[in-house]
Design a protein around this motif. Structure first.
Motif, PDB file in Angstrom:
ATOM      1  N   GLN A  66       0.744  -1.201  -0.108  1.00  9.87           N
ATOM      2  CA  GLN A  66       0.171   0.015  -0.067  1.00  9.87           C
ATOM      3  C   GLN A  66       0.768   1.261  -0.104  1.00  9.87           C
ATOM      4  OE1 GLN A  66      -2.567   0.298   3.484  1.00  9.87           O
ATOM      5  NE2 GLN A  66      -4.023   1.787   2.394  1.00  9.87           N
ATOM      6  N   ARG A  67       1.925   1.177   0.795  1.00  9.33           N
ATOM      7  CA  ARG A  67       2.804   2.260   1.073  1.00  9.33           C
ATOM      8  C   ARG A  67       3.523   2.826  -0.376  1.00  9.33           C
ATOM      9  NH1 ARG A  67       6.942   1.461   3.648  1.00  9.33           N
ATOM     10  NH2 ARG A  67       6.406  -0.481   4.580  1.00  9.33           N
ATOM     11  N   HIS A  68       4.252   1.471  -1.061  1.00  9.30           N
ATOM     12  CA  HIS A  68       4.719   1.728  -2.273  1.00  9.30           C
ATOM     13  C   HIS A  68       3.799   2.169  -3.465  1.00  9.30           C
ATOM     14  CE1 HIS A  68       7.906  -1.554  -0.599  1.00  9.30           C
ATOM     15  NE2 HIS A  68       7.920  -0.121  -0.272  1.00  9.30           N
ATOM     16  N   THR A  69       2.414   1.666  -3.518  1.00 10.94           N
ATOM     17  CA  THR A  69       1.687   2.206  -4.603  1.00 10.94           C
ATOM     18  C   THR A  69       1.226   3.534  -4.433  1.00 10.94           C
ATOM     19  OG1 THR A  69       0.799  -0.500  -4.572  1.00 10.94           O
ATOM     20  CG2 THR A  69      -0.969   1.762  -5.590  1.00 10.94           C
ATOM     21  N   ALA A  70       1.294   4.032  -3.261  1.00 11.26           N
ATOM     22  CA  ALA A  70       1.029   5.415  -3.154  1.00 11.26           C
ATOM     23  C   ALA A  70       1.841   6.205  -3.100  1.00 11.26           C
ATOM     24  CB  ALA A  70       0.051   5.553  -1.666  1.00 11.26           C
ATOM     25  N   GLY A  71       3.152   5.861  -3.401  1.00  6.89           N
ATOM     26  CA  GLY A  71       4.448   6.592  -3.544  1.00  6.89           C
ATOM     27  C   GLY A  71       4.837   7.442  -1.920  1.00  6.89           C
ATOM     28  N   ALA A  72       4.420   6.393  -0.986  1.00  8.08           N
ATOM     29  CA  ALA A  72       4.778   7.063   0.388  1.00  8.08           C
ATOM     30  C   ALA A  72       6.099   7.287   0.630  1.00  8.08           C
ATOM     31  CB  ALA A  72       4.109   6.314   1.545  1.00  8.08           C
ATOM     32  N   PRO A  73       6.667   7.863   1.798  1.00 11.28           N
ATOM     33  CA  PRO A  73       8.011   7.946   1.956  1.00 11.28           C
ATOM     34  C   PRO A  73       8.619   6.773   2.768  1.00 11.28           C
ATOM     35  CG  PRO A  73       6.885   9.836   3.162  1.00 11.28           C
ATOM     36  CD  PRO A  73       5.882   8.867   2.467  1.00 11.28           C
ATOM     37  N   ALA A  74       9.733   6.669   3.075  1.00 11.93           N
ATOM     38  CA  ALA A  74      10.361   5.440   3.791  1.00 11.93           C
ATOM     39  C   ALA A  74       9.956   5.605   5.268  1.00 11.93           C
ATOM     40  CB  ALA A  74      11.796   5.824   3.774  1.00 11.93           C
ATOM     41  N   THR A  75       9.685   4.292   5.807  1.00  7.85           N
ATOM     42  CA  THR A  75       9.473   4.301   7.131  1.00  7.85           C
ATOM     43  C   THR A  75      10.845   4.643   8.005  1.00  7.85           C
ATOM     44  OG1 THR A  75      10.363   1.886   7.357  1.00  7.85           O
ATOM     45  CG2 THR A  75       7.892   2.196   6.985  1.00  7.85           C
ATOM     46  N   LEU A  76      10.662   4.978   9.416  1.00  7.86           N
ATOM     47  CA  LEU A  76      12.068   5.133   9.871  1.00  7.86           C
ATOM     48  C   LEU A  76      13.124   3.905   9.972  1.00  7.86           C
ATOM     49  CD1 LEU A  76      13.609   7.062  11.828  1.00  7.86           C
ATOM     50  CD2 LEU A  76      12.563   6.015  13.752  1.00  7.86           C
ATOM     51  N   ALA A  77      12.496   2.794  10.188  1.00  4.41           N
ATOM     52  CA  ALA A  77      13.329   1.580  10.211  1.00  4.41           C
ATOM     53  C   ALA A  77      14.108   1.415   8.573  1.00  4.41           C
ATOM     54  CB  ALA A  77      12.489   0.506  10.183  1.00  4.41           C
ATOM     55  N   GLU A  78      13.471   1.933   7.613  1.00  2.00           N
ATOM     56  CA  GLU A  78      13.866   1.920   6.359  1.00  2.00           C
ATOM     57  C   GLU A  78      15.128   2.945   6.262  1.00  2.00           C
ATOM     58  OE1 GLU A  78      10.331   0.020   3.734  1.00  2.00           O
ATOM     59  OE2 GLU A  78      10.354   2.046   4.098  1.00  2.00           O
ATOM     60  N   GLY A  79      14.810   4.250   6.383  1.00  2.00           N
ATOM     61  CA  GLY A  79      15.747   5.258   6.721  1.00  2.00           C
ATOM     62  C   GLY A  79      17.033   4.924   7.583  1.00  2.00           C
ATOM     63  N   LEU A  80      16.965   4.437   8.568  1.00  2.60           N
ATOM     64  CA  LEU A  80      17.690   3.723   9.341  1.00  2.60           C
ATOM     65  C   LEU A  80      18.685   2.653   8.777  1.00  2.60           C
ATOM     66  CD1 LEU A  80      16.408   3.855  13.057  1.00  2.60           C
ATOM     67  CD2 LEU A  80      17.660   5.605  11.948  1.00  2.60           C
ATOM     68  N   ALA A  81      18.037   1.992   7.951  1.00  2.00           N
ATOM     69  CA  ALA A  81      18.703   0.882   7.108  1.00  2.00           C
ATOM     70  C   ALA A  81      19.775   1.569   6.318  1.00  2.00           C
ATOM     71  CB  ALA A  81      17.760  -0.084   6.627  1.00  2.00           C
ATOM     72  N   THR A  82      19.323   2.391   5.619  1.00  2.00           N
ATOM     73  CA  THR A  82      20.074   3.161   4.615  1.00  2.00           C
ATOM     74  C   THR A  82      21.473   3.650   5.212  1.00  2.00           C
ATOM     75  OG1 THR A  82      18.762   4.877   4.367  1.00  2.00           O
ATOM     76  CG2 THR A  82      18.289   3.271   2.771  1.00  2.00           C
ATOM     77  N   LEU A  83      21.090   4.258   6.305  1.00  2.00           N
ATOM     78  CA  LEU A  83      21.973   5.023   7.213  1.00  2.00           C
ATOM     79  C   LEU A  83      23.064   4.058   7.710  1.00  2.00           C
ATOM     80  CD1 LEU A  83      22.668   7.786   7.932  1.00  2.00           C
ATOM     81  CD2 LEU A  83      21.458   7.685  10.018  1.00  2.00           C
ATOM     82  N   GLU A  84      22.705   2.741   7.890  1.00  2.00           N
ATOM     83  CA  GLU A  84      23.681   1.858   8.357  1.00  2.00           C
ATOM     84  C   GLU A  84      24.399   1.333   7.095  1.00  2.00           C
ATOM     85  OE1 GLU A  84      21.415  -1.176   9.874  1.00  2.00           O
ATOM     86  OE2 GLU A  84      20.694  -0.478  11.761  1.00  2.00           O
ATOM     87  N   LEU A  85      23.899   1.461   5.799  1.00  2.00           N
ATOM     88  CA  LEU A  85      24.732   1.094   4.726  1.00  2.00           C
ATOM     89  C   LEU A  85      25.851   2.115   4.514  1.00  2.00           C
ATOM     90  CD1 LEU A  85      24.722  -0.933   2.608  1.00  2.00           C
ATOM     91  CD2 LEU A  85      23.416   0.391   1.345  1.00  2.00           C
ATOM     92  N   CYS A  86      25.473   3.298   4.716  1.00  2.00           N
ATOM     93  CA  CYS A  86      26.289   4.497   4.561  1.00  2.00           C
ATOM     94  C   CYS A  86      27.510   4.096   5.394  1.00  2.00           C
ATOM     95  CB  CYS A  86      25.611   5.532   4.761  1.00  2.00           C
ATOM     96  SG  CYS A  86      24.635   6.355   3.402  1.00  2.00           S
TER      97      CYS A  86
END
Length: 338
Positions: free
Chosen positions: A311-331
């Motif tokens: 539902q979030r992806h279809t609507a073009g919603a932002p990332a969740t906090l958990a997803e935002g933190l996952a990319t930060l961990e990758l950095c």
């Protein structure tokens, strides 16, 4: 490109506070006002003159100060955190503690994953969105819906390459946050590429990273980064840099049944079948940055971060906090490997 009055207004009038009034904060305010929200701008530092109202159909934008700001947070349906990266966590926690219904934090969440821990462990962490406007592109949502048409993807190349001085020609790029060692650099600045690649291809395991601090730009932060990671189905290379002209941005995904290429700069998705025959689809609305941000803003107001991923992806919603933190961990991991 769509006309600005083609953005559909919300059926209700949400109350929004935008914390930080730089270029991105003012863009959020303009887009949300055009959607029909009741928007208030709260600068971090006092302004010598009143801020201009974003161009809209007669809606005024209130300017807050440190006396009126806290009360506005308490009654806000959404608080947008568009301050310097080093303030994101503290400003988001202030909004949550005041009683704001939801918070949308600009990327990245913090300079490092460790510095985001206070927000990650906050009792209301599930009410936090992280800005990810590339997810709101029609082209990306189309790409995500057809990526399995090429079979299980086996390889991909993500690219976001441009010339930093061109970003804001009226300002010395060396004075921008992008140039700062503690807040800037391509990994933090271009973290959107890491985010959407994970949505498309799955959680990454980083295998290698090379960061380049030397180059044609006189900045402390890294000017370029080349990453290699794998997911359950694909091997991915990624090139991020501030030192390329003309700009290039997008992803090429290859599989046993063809190739898909998303060119962000032209808002096109090209599908090559197994014979190499191309089919190209264009998404002109993606060339209007305000329209893209309006899609993200609408989803942030109408959905909750705990909504189902589809539902979030279809609507073009932002990332969740958990997803935002996952990319930060990758950095962070890329910096360690480099």
């Amino acid at each position: 490109m769509p006309e600005r009055d083609e953005i559909d207004r919300l059926s209700v009038t949400p109350r929004v506070v935008v914390r930080g009034v730089g270029s991105i904060g003012q863009r959020h305010a303009r887009v949300l006002t055009r959607l029909g929200a009741d928007v208030a701008l709260w600068p971090v530092r006092p302004r010598p003159a009143p801020l201009p109202d974003p161009p809209t159909s007669g809606s005024a934008v209130q300017t807050l100060n440190d006396s009126s700001g806290p009360a506005a947070l308490a009654s806000a349906d959404l608080v947008v955190i568009a301050t310097d990266t080093g303030r994101h966590v503290a400003d988001a926690i202030e909004a949550l503690d005041a009683g704001a219904v939801r918070v949308l934090v600009e990327k990245p969440v913090a300079p490092t994953r460790l510095l985001a821990d206070a927000l990650a462990t906050h009792p209301r962490a599930s009410d936090v969105w992280v800005a990810a406007p590339l997810r709101a592109h029609e082209a990306f949502r189309h790409l995500a819906s057809v990526v399995r048409d090429i079979g299980a993807p086996v390889s991909a190349h993500v690219r976001c390459q441009s010339w930093l001085p061109d970003w804001r020609p009226d300002r010395d790029y060396r004075e921008s946050y992008s140039a700062r060692l503690d807040e800037g650099g391509v990994l933090r600045d271009l973290v959107h590429e890491l985010d959407y690649a994970e949505v498309l291809l799955g959680r990454p395991t980083l295998l290698g990273a090379h960061l380049e601090h030397a180059g044609p730009l006189d900045i402390e932060a890294e000017q370029a980064a080349t990453l290699l990671w794998c997911t359950d189905t694909a091997t991915v290379t990624c090139r991020l840099d501030y030192v390329t002209r003309p700009a290039a941005r997008g992803i090429t995904v290859r599989g046993p049944d063809g190739v898909l290429d998303w060119d962000v700069t032209t808002a096109t998705v090209t599908h090559l079948d197994t014979t190499g025959r191309p089919t190209t689809t264009t998404f002109p609305a993606d060339l209007d940055r305000d329209a893209v941000m309006a899609t993200q803003a609408r989803a942030a107001l109408e959905l909750t971060p705990d909504a189902k991923p589809a539902q979030r992806h279809t609507a073009g919603a932002p990332a969740t906090l958990a997803e935002g933190l996952a990319t930060l961990e990758l950095c962070d991991r890329a910096k360690e490997l480099s």
